[in-house]
Design a protein around this motif. Sequence first.
Motif, PDB file in Angstrom:
ATOM      1  N   ALA A 124      -1.185  -2.661  -4.858  1.00  0.00           N
ATOM      2  CA  ALA A 124      -2.304  -2.053  -4.130  1.00  0.00           C
ATOM      3  C   ALA A 124      -3.582  -1.989  -4.945  1.00  0.00           C
ATOM      4  O   ALA A 124      -4.687  -2.175  -4.410  1.00  0.00           O
ATOM      5  CB  ALA A 124      -1.917  -0.646  -3.678  1.00  0.00           C
ATOM      6  N   LEU A 125      -3.451  -1.747  -6.255  1.00  0.00           N
ATOM      7  CA  LEU A 125      -4.626  -1.431  -7.067  1.00  0.00           C
ATOM      8  C   LEU A 125      -4.795  -2.298  -8.305  1.00  0.00           C
ATOM      9  O   LEU A 125      -5.885  -2.310  -8.896  1.00  0.00           O
ATOM     10  CB  LEU A 125      -4.558   0.036  -7.527  1.00  0.00           C
ATOM     11  CG  LEU A 125      -4.396   1.105  -6.456  1.00  0.00           C
ATOM     12  CD1 LEU A 125      -4.089   2.445  -7.104  1.00  0.00           C
ATOM     13  CD2 LEU A 125      -5.659   1.195  -5.608  1.00  0.00           C
ATOM     14  N   GLY A 126      -3.746  -2.984  -8.720  1.00  0.00           N
ATOM     15  CA  GLY A 126      -3.765  -3.591 -10.043  1.00  0.00           C
ATOM     16  C   GLY A 126      -3.749  -5.102 -10.071  1.00  0.00           C
ATOM     17  O   GLY A 126      -4.425  -5.769  -9.284  1.00  0.00           O
ATOM     18  N   ALA A 127      -2.910  -5.646 -10.946  1.00  0.00           N
ATOM     19  CA  ALA A 127      -2.936  -7.070 -11.248  1.00  0.00           C
ATOM     20  C   ALA A 127      -2.534  -7.952 -10.075  1.00  0.00           C
ATOM     21  O   ALA A 127      -2.868  -9.141 -10.060  1.00  0.00           O
ATOM     22  CB  ALA A 127      -2.006  -7.348 -12.439  1.00  0.00           C
ATOM     23  N   ALA A 128      -1.832  -7.405  -9.098  1.00  0.00           N
ATOM     24  CA  ALA A 128      -1.358  -8.215  -7.970  1.00  0.00           C
ATOM     25  C   ALA A 128      -2.051  -7.863  -6.660  1.00  0.00           C
ATOM     26  O   ALA A 128      -1.540  -8.185  -5.586  1.00  0.00           O
ATOM     27  CB  ALA A 128       0.146  -8.057  -7.822  1.00  0.00           C
ATOM     28  N   ASP A 130      -4.420  -9.119  -5.103  1.00  0.00           N
ATOM     29  CA  ASP A 130      -4.805 -10.259  -4.269  1.00  0.00           C
ATOM     30  C   ASP A 130      -3.612 -11.128  -3.897  1.00  0.00           C
ATOM     31  O   ASP A 130      -3.781 -12.247  -3.404  1.00  0.00           O
ATOM     32  CB  ASP A 130      -5.856 -11.108  -5.000  1.00  0.00           C
ATOM     33  CG  ASP A 130      -7.154 -10.359  -5.242  1.00  0.00           C
ATOM     34  OD1 ASP A 130      -7.555  -9.581  -4.355  1.00  0.00           O
ATOM     35  OD2 ASP A 130      -7.751 -10.538  -6.315  1.00  0.00           O
ATOM     36  N   SER A 131      -2.400 -10.635  -4.124  1.00  0.00           N
ATOM     37  CA  SER A 131      -1.184 -11.401  -3.855  1.00  0.00           C
ATOM     38  C   SER A 131      -0.498 -10.904  -2.586  1.00  0.00           C
ATOM     39  O   SER A 131      -0.697  -9.771  -2.153  1.00  0.00           O
ATOM     40  CB  SER A 131      -0.209 -11.275  -5.035  1.00  0.00           C
ATOM     41  OG  SER A 131      -0.806 -11.704  -6.242  1.00  0.00           O
ATOM     42  N   GLY A 151       3.864  -8.614   1.742  1.00  0.00           N
ATOM     43  CA  GLY A 151       2.978  -7.462   1.794  1.00  0.00           C
ATOM     44  C   GLY A 151       3.651  -6.119   1.939  1.00  0.00           C
ATOM     45  O   GLY A 151       2.975  -5.087   2.011  1.00  0.00           O
ATOM     46  N   GLU A 152       4.986  -6.092   1.964  1.00  0.00           N
ATOM     47  CA  GLU A 152       5.711  -4.838   2.152  1.00  0.00           C
ATOM     48  C   GLU A 152       6.739  -4.640   1.038  1.00  0.00           C
ATOM     49  O   GLU A 152       7.391  -5.603   0.616  1.00  0.00           O
ATOM     50  CB  GLU A 152       6.447  -4.829   3.496  1.00  0.00           C
ATOM     51  CG  GLU A 152       5.540  -4.894   4.708  1.00  0.00           C
ATOM     52  CD  GLU A 152       4.710  -3.637   4.885  1.00  0.00           C
ATOM     53  OE1 GLU A 152       5.166  -2.570   4.424  1.00  0.00           O
ATOM     54  OE2 GLU A 152       3.641  -3.724   5.500  1.00  0.00           O
ATOM     55  N   PRO A 153       6.910  -3.401   0.558  1.00  0.00           N
ATOM     56  CA  PRO A 153       7.968  -3.151  -0.433  1.00  0.00           C
ATOM     57  C   PRO A 153       9.330  -3.535   0.127  1.00  0.00           C
ATOM     58  O   PRO A 153       9.628  -3.251   1.298  1.00  0.00           O
ATOM     59  CB  PRO A 153       7.886  -1.637  -0.671  1.00  0.00           C
ATOM     60  CG  PRO A 153       6.516  -1.244  -0.222  1.00  0.00           C
ATOM     61  CD  PRO A 153       6.159  -2.172   0.904  1.00  0.00           C
ATOM     62  N   TRP A 154      10.138  -4.178  -0.703  1.00  0.00           N
ATOM     63  CA  TRP A 154      11.496  -4.525  -0.285  1.00  0.00           C
ATOM     64  C   TRP A 154      12.466  -3.664  -1.078  1.00  0.00           C
ATOM     65  O   TRP A 154      12.585  -3.793  -2.291  1.00  0.00           O
ATOM     66  CB  TRP A 154      11.783  -5.996  -0.521  1.00  0.00           C
ATOM     67  CG  TRP A 154      13.205  -6.357  -0.189  1.00  0.00           C
ATOM     68  CD1 TRP A 154      14.203  -6.621  -1.066  1.00  0.00           C
ATOM     69  CD2 TRP A 154      13.786  -6.432   1.107  1.00  0.00           C
ATOM     70  NE1 TRP A 154      15.386  -6.866  -0.399  1.00  0.00           N
ATOM     71  CE2 TRP A 154      15.154  -6.743   0.939  1.00  0.00           C
ATOM     72  CE3 TRP A 154      13.291  -6.239   2.402  1.00  0.00           C
ATOM     73  CZ2 TRP A 154      16.034  -6.889   2.011  1.00  0.00           C
ATOM     74  CZ3 TRP A 154      14.165  -6.382   3.469  1.00  0.00           C
ATOM     75  CH2 TRP A 154      15.512  -6.716   3.276  1.00  0.00           C
ATOM     76  N   GLU A 261       4.714 -14.870  -5.430  1.00  0.00           N
ATOM     77  CA  GLU A 261       3.409 -15.382  -5.850  1.00  0.00           C
ATOM     78  C   GLU A 261       3.024 -14.902  -7.246  1.00  0.00           C
ATOM     79  O   GLU A 261       2.398 -15.622  -8.021  1.00  0.00           O
ATOM     80  CB  GLU A 261       2.355 -14.926  -4.834  1.00  0.00           C
ATOM     81  CG  GLU A 261       0.983 -15.525  -5.036  1.00  0.00           C
ATOM     82  CD  GLU A 261       0.023 -15.120  -3.924  1.00  0.00           C
ATOM     83  OE1 GLU A 261      -1.173 -15.452  -4.049  1.00  0.00           O
ATOM     84  OE2 GLU A 261       0.465 -14.473  -2.944  1.00  0.00           O
ATOM     85  N   THR A 262       3.412 -13.656  -7.584  1.00  0.00           N
ATOM     86  CA  THR A 262       2.983 -13.047  -8.843  1.00  0.00           C
ATOM     87  C   THR A 262       4.145 -12.303  -9.495  1.00  0.00           C
ATOM     88  O   THR A 262       4.959 -11.689  -8.803  1.00  0.00           O
ATOM     89  CB  THR A 262       1.828 -12.046  -8.589  1.00  0.00           C
ATOM     90  OG1 THR A 262       0.747 -12.734  -7.951  1.00  0.00           O
ATOM     91  CG2 THR A 262       1.333 -11.426  -9.895  1.00  0.00           C
TER      92      THR A 262
END
Length: 270
Positions: A124-128, A130-131, A151-154, A261-262
């Motif tokens: 949401a806020l950090g290094a990922a 844009d992923s 886009g959703e926690p698994w 992706e990341t």
Amino acid sequence: MSARGGIDLGGTKIQAVVVDDKHEVLGDSRRPTPHEGGPQDVADAMAETVRDAAKAAGLEPGALAGIGVGSPGAVDDGAGTVTSARNLPGWEGSFDLATSLSSALGPIVRLGNDVQVATDAEFALGAAKDSSSLLGVFWGTGVGGGLVLDGEPWLGRGAAGEIGHMVVRRGGAHCTCGRRGCMEAYAGRAAMEITARHKHEDGAKTDLFKIMEKRGRDRLTSGIWARALKREDKLATSLIERAVRALGAGVASAVNLLDVETVVIGGGMG
């Protein structure tokens, strides 16, 4: 302005923070995680850490709008319980952590797996941010993983992401979980310390334990490993390299399976 509390419960330390509506830190505190006793002793230490953070923010704990907890183990937020937090003392069964903390401090308490909530924050806020998919790997006392897919926690059935217990060597080193060959048996800081002690007792030369005593610690913290590496300590270097190989094998296998992706690597040792 409303203020909220957060607790990061780890195998080595408890970190608490109080933030405002804009996520600005108003106060924080930390203390060592108890390594004797049981879940209630850990909960009591967590409550004291929150009290210290609230005091630093000029607030009473009861004034907080809520408290979020990131805990190792299998977390059931609905039930308020944490189960099988193996890197914590005596925490093999289930313990009602939310009720214990709420009774001690006042505010409502919500729970999440420590690595999953850290992974969610990176997404949401950090290094990922844009992923669209992410594997979070957090290397500390143990090795934990968190997943975001599409886009959703698994979460799977509640315990997804236990990358530290992926087998990276069949019939390999004993893991603290009781099995053999887990990534954590090579890369978890607790397992690395056990190996270092055995090798030192067998005559291997190292400054790890001299540094530990000088720093007034009773465990090999991440900072002690870092200082030993700066001294080019041969035992510390070989065990770190062994850990990195195990991490690489496990992470590469997870990426091959999930095609995320990341990958973000964090934690005290990360």
